[in-house]
Design a protein around this motif. Sequence first.
Motif, PDB file in Angstrom:
ATOM      1  N   ALA A 126       0.833  -1.207   0.000  1.00 19.67           N
ATOM      2  CA  ALA A 126       0.000   0.000   0.000  1.00 19.67           C
ATOM      3  C   ALA A 126       0.866   1.254   0.000  1.00 19.67           C
ATOM      4  CB  ALA A 126      -0.927  -0.007   1.212  1.00 19.67           C
ATOM      5  N   ALA A 127       1.964   1.233   0.765  1.00 25.56           N
ATOM      6  CA  ALA A 127       2.881   2.371   0.785  1.00 25.56           C
ATOM      7  C   ALA A 127       3.527   2.550  -0.587  1.00 25.56           C
ATOM      8  CB  ALA A 127       3.953   2.173   1.856  1.00 25.56           C
ATOM      9  N   HIS A 128       3.917   1.437  -1.203  1.00 25.52           N
ATOM     10  CA  HIS A 128       4.546   1.494  -2.533  1.00 25.52           C
ATOM     11  C   HIS A 128       3.581   2.061  -3.573  1.00 25.52           C
ATOM     12  CE1 HIS A 128       6.924   0.461  -6.008  1.00 25.52           C
ATOM     13  NE2 HIS A 128       6.022  -0.400  -6.428  1.00 25.52           N
ATOM     14  N   ALA A 129       2.298   1.714  -3.450  1.00 24.37           N
ATOM     15  CA  ALA A 129       1.309   2.220  -4.393  1.00 24.37           C
ATOM     16  C   ALA A 129       1.185   3.739  -4.298  1.00 24.37           C
ATOM     17  CB  ALA A 129      -0.046   1.566  -4.135  1.00 24.37           C
ATOM     18  N   LEU A 130       1.384   4.272  -3.105  1.00 27.89           N
ATOM     19  CA  LEU A 130       1.304   5.721  -2.914  1.00 27.89           C
ATOM     20  C   LEU A 130       2.553   6.427  -3.439  1.00 27.89           C
ATOM     21  CD1 LEU A 130      -0.232   5.965   0.685  1.00 27.89           C
ATOM     22  CD2 LEU A 130      -1.364   6.483  -1.485  1.00 27.89           C
ATOM     23  N   ARG A 131       3.717   5.797  -3.237  1.00 23.95           N
ATOM     24  CA  ARG A 131       4.978   6.405  -3.678  1.00 23.95           C
ATOM     25  C   ARG A 131       5.827   5.342  -4.370  1.00 23.95           C
ATOM     26  NH1 ARG A 131       7.208  10.145   1.318  1.00 23.95           N
ATOM     27  NH2 ARG A 131       5.268  11.299   1.740  1.00 23.95           N
ATOM     28  N   PRO A 132       5.558   5.090  -5.638  1.00 26.72           N
ATOM     29  CA  PRO A 132       6.263   4.015  -6.344  1.00 26.72           C
ATOM     30  C   PRO A 132       7.781   4.170  -6.391  1.00 26.72           C
ATOM     31  CG  PRO A 132       4.330   4.725  -7.561  1.00 26.72           C
ATOM     32  CD  PRO A 132       4.528   5.725  -6.465  1.00 26.72           C
ATOM     33  N   SER A 133       8.275   5.401  -6.292  1.00 22.69           N
ATOM     34  CA  SER A 133       9.723   5.610  -6.390  1.00 22.69           C
ATOM     35  C   SER A 133      10.428   5.554  -5.036  1.00 22.69           C
ATOM     36  CB  SER A 133      10.013   6.959  -7.051  1.00 22.69           C
ATOM     37  OG  SER A 133       9.502   8.025  -6.259  1.00 22.69           O
ATOM     38  N   ALA A 134       9.672   5.442  -3.948  1.00 21.76           N
ATOM     39  CA  ALA A 134      10.295   5.379  -2.619  1.00 21.76           C
ATOM     40  C   ALA A 134      10.978   4.025  -2.445  1.00 21.76           C
ATOM     41  CB  ALA A 134       9.242   5.591  -1.531  1.00 21.76           C
ATOM     42  N   VAL A 135      12.223   4.047  -2.017  1.00 23.46           N
ATOM     43  CA  VAL A 135      13.012   2.819  -2.003  1.00 23.46           C
ATOM     44  C   VAL A 135      12.699   1.920  -0.812  1.00 23.46           C
ATOM     45  CG1 VAL A 135      14.989   3.781  -0.725  1.00 23.46           C
ATOM     46  CG2 VAL A 135      15.341   1.908  -2.369  1.00 23.46           C
ATOM     47  N   ASP A 136      12.334   2.483   0.327  1.00 21.87           N
ATOM     48  CA  ASP A 136      12.161   1.656   1.521  1.00 21.87           C
ATOM     49  C   ASP A 136      11.108   0.559   1.356  1.00 21.87           C
ATOM     50  OD1 ASP A 136      14.177   2.958   2.823  1.00 21.87           O
ATOM     51  OD2 ASP A 136      12.875   4.250   4.027  1.00 21.87           O
ATOM     52  N   PRO A 137       9.901   0.859   0.858  1.00 17.49           N
ATOM     53  CA  PRO A 137       8.939  -0.229   0.673  1.00 17.49           C
ATOM     54  C   PRO A 137       9.408  -1.285  -0.321  1.00 17.49           C
ATOM     55  CG  PRO A 137       7.842   1.899   0.600  1.00 17.49           C
ATOM     56  CD  PRO A 137       9.310   2.169   0.539  1.00 17.49           C
ATOM     57  N   ILE A 138      10.102  -0.868  -1.371  1.00 20.61           N
ATOM     58  CA  ILE A 138      10.583  -1.826  -2.366  1.00 20.61           C
ATOM     59  C   ILE A 138      11.593  -2.785  -1.733  1.00 20.61           C
ATOM     60  CG2 ILE A 138      11.789  -2.104  -4.565  1.00 20.61           C
ATOM     61  CD1 ILE A 138      10.807   0.714  -5.319  1.00 20.61           C
ATOM     62  N   ALA A 139      12.541  -2.231  -0.983  1.00 18.50           N
ATOM     63  CA  ALA A 139      13.544  -3.067  -0.328  1.00 18.50           C
ATOM     64  C   ALA A 139      12.897  -3.988   0.708  1.00 18.50           C
ATOM     65  CB  ALA A 139      14.601  -2.193   0.338  1.00 18.50           C
ATOM     66  N   ALA A 140      11.929  -3.462   1.445  1.00 21.36           N
ATOM     67  CA  ALA A 140      11.247  -4.282   2.445  1.00 21.36           C
ATOM     68  C   ALA A 140      10.467  -5.408   1.781  1.00 21.36           C
ATOM     69  CB  ALA A 140      10.313  -3.407   3.276  1.00 21.36           C
ATOM     70  N   LEU A 141       9.809  -5.115   0.669  1.00 21.50           N
ATOM     71  CA  LEU A 141       9.081  -6.165  -0.058  1.00 21.50           C
ATOM     72  C   LEU A 141      10.041  -7.224  -0.600  1.00 21.50           C
ATOM     73  CD1 LEU A 141       6.452  -3.934  -1.888  1.00 21.50           C
ATOM     74  CD2 LEU A 141       5.965  -5.714  -0.183  1.00 21.50           C
ATOM     75  N   ALA A 142      11.243  -6.805  -0.988  1.00 25.00           N
ATOM     76  CA  ALA A 142      12.257  -7.770  -1.418  1.00 25.00           C
ATOM     77  C   ALA A 142      12.650  -8.688  -0.259  1.00 25.00           C
ATOM     78  CB  ALA A 142      13.485  -7.037  -1.952  1.00 25.00           C
ATOM     79  N   ALA A 143      12.846  -8.101   0.908  1.00 29.01           N
ATOM     80  CA  ALA A 143      13.212  -8.890   2.083  1.00 29.01           C
ATOM     81  C   ALA A 143      12.110  -9.880   2.456  1.00 29.01           C
ATOM     82  CB  ALA A 143      13.500  -7.963   3.264  1.00 29.01           C
ATOM     83  N   ILE A 144      10.857  -9.427   2.363  1.00 28.67           N
ATOM     84  CA  ILE A 144       9.731 -10.310   2.673  1.00 28.67           C
ATOM     85  C   ILE A 144       9.663 -11.454   1.666  1.00 28.67           C
ATOM     86  CG2 ILE A 144       7.206 -10.440   2.743  1.00 28.67           C
ATOM     87  CD1 ILE A 144       7.296  -7.516   3.813  1.00 28.67           C
ATOM     88  N   ALA A 145       9.796 -11.126   0.388  1.00 28.60           N
ATOM     89  CA  ALA A 145       9.761 -12.164  -0.643  1.00 28.60           C
ATOM     90  C   ALA A 145      10.859 -13.194  -0.430  1.00 28.60           C
ATOM     91  CB  ALA A 145       9.901 -11.516  -2.027  1.00 28.60           C
ATOM     92  N   ALA A 146      12.049 -12.724  -0.061  1.00 29.02           N
ATOM     93  CA  ALA A 146      13.165 -13.650   0.186  1.00 29.02           C
ATOM     94  C   ALA A 146      12.854 -14.585   1.345  1.00 29.02           C
ATOM     95  CB  ALA A 146      14.434 -12.860   0.458  1.00 29.02           C
ATOM     96  N   ARG A 147      12.283 -14.042   2.409  1.00 27.89           N
ATOM     97  CA  ARG A 147      11.959 -14.870   3.571  1.00 27.89           C
ATOM     98  C   ARG A 147      10.821 -15.839   3.288  1.00 27.89           C
ATOM     99  NH1 ARG A 147      14.082 -13.282   8.530  1.00 27.89           N
ATOM    100  NH2 ARG A 147      15.394 -11.415   8.430  1.00 27.89           N
ATOM    101  N   GLN A 148       9.949 -15.483   2.352  1.00 27.90           N
ATOM    102  CA  GLN A 148       8.831 -16.359   1.994  1.00 27.90           C
ATOM    103  C   GLN A 148       9.200 -17.358   0.900  1.00 27.90           C
ATOM    104  OE1 GLN A 148       5.809 -13.391   1.057  1.00 27.90           O
ATOM    105  NE2 GLN A 148       4.838 -13.696   3.063  1.00 27.90           N
ATOM    106  N   GLY A 149      10.454 -17.326   0.454  1.00 26.59           N
ATOM    107  CA  GLY A 149      10.901 -18.273  -0.560  1.00 26.59           C
ATOM    108  C   GLY A 149      10.514 -17.896  -1.974  1.00 26.59           C
ATOM    109  N   ARG A 150      10.114 -16.658  -2.197  1.00 26.17           N
ATOM    110  CA  ARG A 150       9.769 -16.191  -3.548  1.00 26.17           C
ATOM    111  C   ARG A 150      11.009 -15.546  -4.155  1.00 26.17           C
ATOM    112  NH1 ARG A 150       6.536 -12.111  -3.366  1.00 26.17           N
ATOM    113  NH2 ARG A 150       6.478 -11.751  -1.121  1.00 26.17           N
ATOM    114  N   ALA A 151      11.935 -16.397  -4.574  1.00 23.46           N
ATOM    115  CA  ALA A 151      13.258 -15.924  -4.981  1.00 23.46           C
ATOM    116  C   ALA A 151      13.210 -14.965  -6.167  1.00 23.46           C
ATOM    117  CB  ALA A 151      14.154 -17.119  -5.312  1.00 23.46           C
ATOM    118  N   THR A 152      12.376 -15.246  -7.152  1.00 22.76           N
ATOM    119  CA  THR A 152      12.312 -14.381  -8.331  1.00 22.76           C
ATOM    120  C   THR A 152      11.842 -12.981  -7.950  1.00 22.76           C
ATOM    121  OG1 THR A 152      11.866 -16.266  -9.784  1.00 22.76           O
ATOM    122  CG2 THR A 152      11.287 -14.065 -10.608  1.00 22.76           C
ATOM    123  N   ASP A 153      10.793 -12.921  -7.132  1.00 22.39           N
ATOM    124  CA  ASP A 153      10.297 -11.621  -6.680  1.00 22.39           C
ATOM    125  C   ASP A 153      11.347 -10.895  -5.848  1.00 22.39           C
ATOM    126  OD1 ASP A 153       7.883 -12.043  -7.914  1.00 22.39           O
ATOM    127  OD2 ASP A 153       6.838 -12.688  -6.097  1.00 22.39           O
TER     128      ASP A 153
END
Length: 214
Positions: A126-153
């Motif tokens: 939701a934060a990323h949708a509001l500010r697509p260029s903000a890096v913090d949500p993108i990096a956090a979503l990457a960390a979540i994907a890694a922990r959930q085993g979604r390697a490609t994401d």
Amino acid sequence: MTVPPVTPQSATAALAAIAIRHADDPAAARAAAYVVLQAGVEQQGLLNMIIQGLAARGAAPTVTETAELLRSYGGQLGRRGLLTEAAAALDAALTIEPDVFSALNDAGTISFMQGDLPAARRRYEAAHALRPSAVDPIAALAAIAARQGRATDARTLGLRALGIAPGLVTAELAVARADLSENDASASVARLSALLGRSDLAAQNRIAALDLRA
């Protein structure tokens, strides 16, 4: 007469009471709440008392001001490690004003720290949708994907974050974790070794990198 010792809590309560008695406009709510937050009182009841007291005198803060107080309070609690209380304050703020980037990002961080990855993902998306260029949500979503085993994401999001902020540790760790998930140990070790060679790497991130490289 014995005078009781003055503590941050008692001093804050006294200052809040003064602010309530002399309140004649909504700005007093922010002033009183600021005193509460800065004095280190970790009780939402006192913040509620301020708001209710001002309302009783016809000087209730506006909806926007109330949400602002709750966001500030949630952030303060989160920085003190009071995650359950912080989550409650931020959820209340988001119920009032759901489309505030800082509140969504902070709520995502709290959920991540609590280990609730699905909730963290929803908040960060939701934060990323509001500010697509903000890096913090993108990096956090990457960390979540890694922990959930979604390697490609994890790799896609991590590399996108690194394109915005080269060397961002959260993103570096996410990509390294994705490499491990896909059995590319050499790529992971190379990335982690470069990360560990940085003098500015925080202790907790150094430990995380060492654990991944082990």
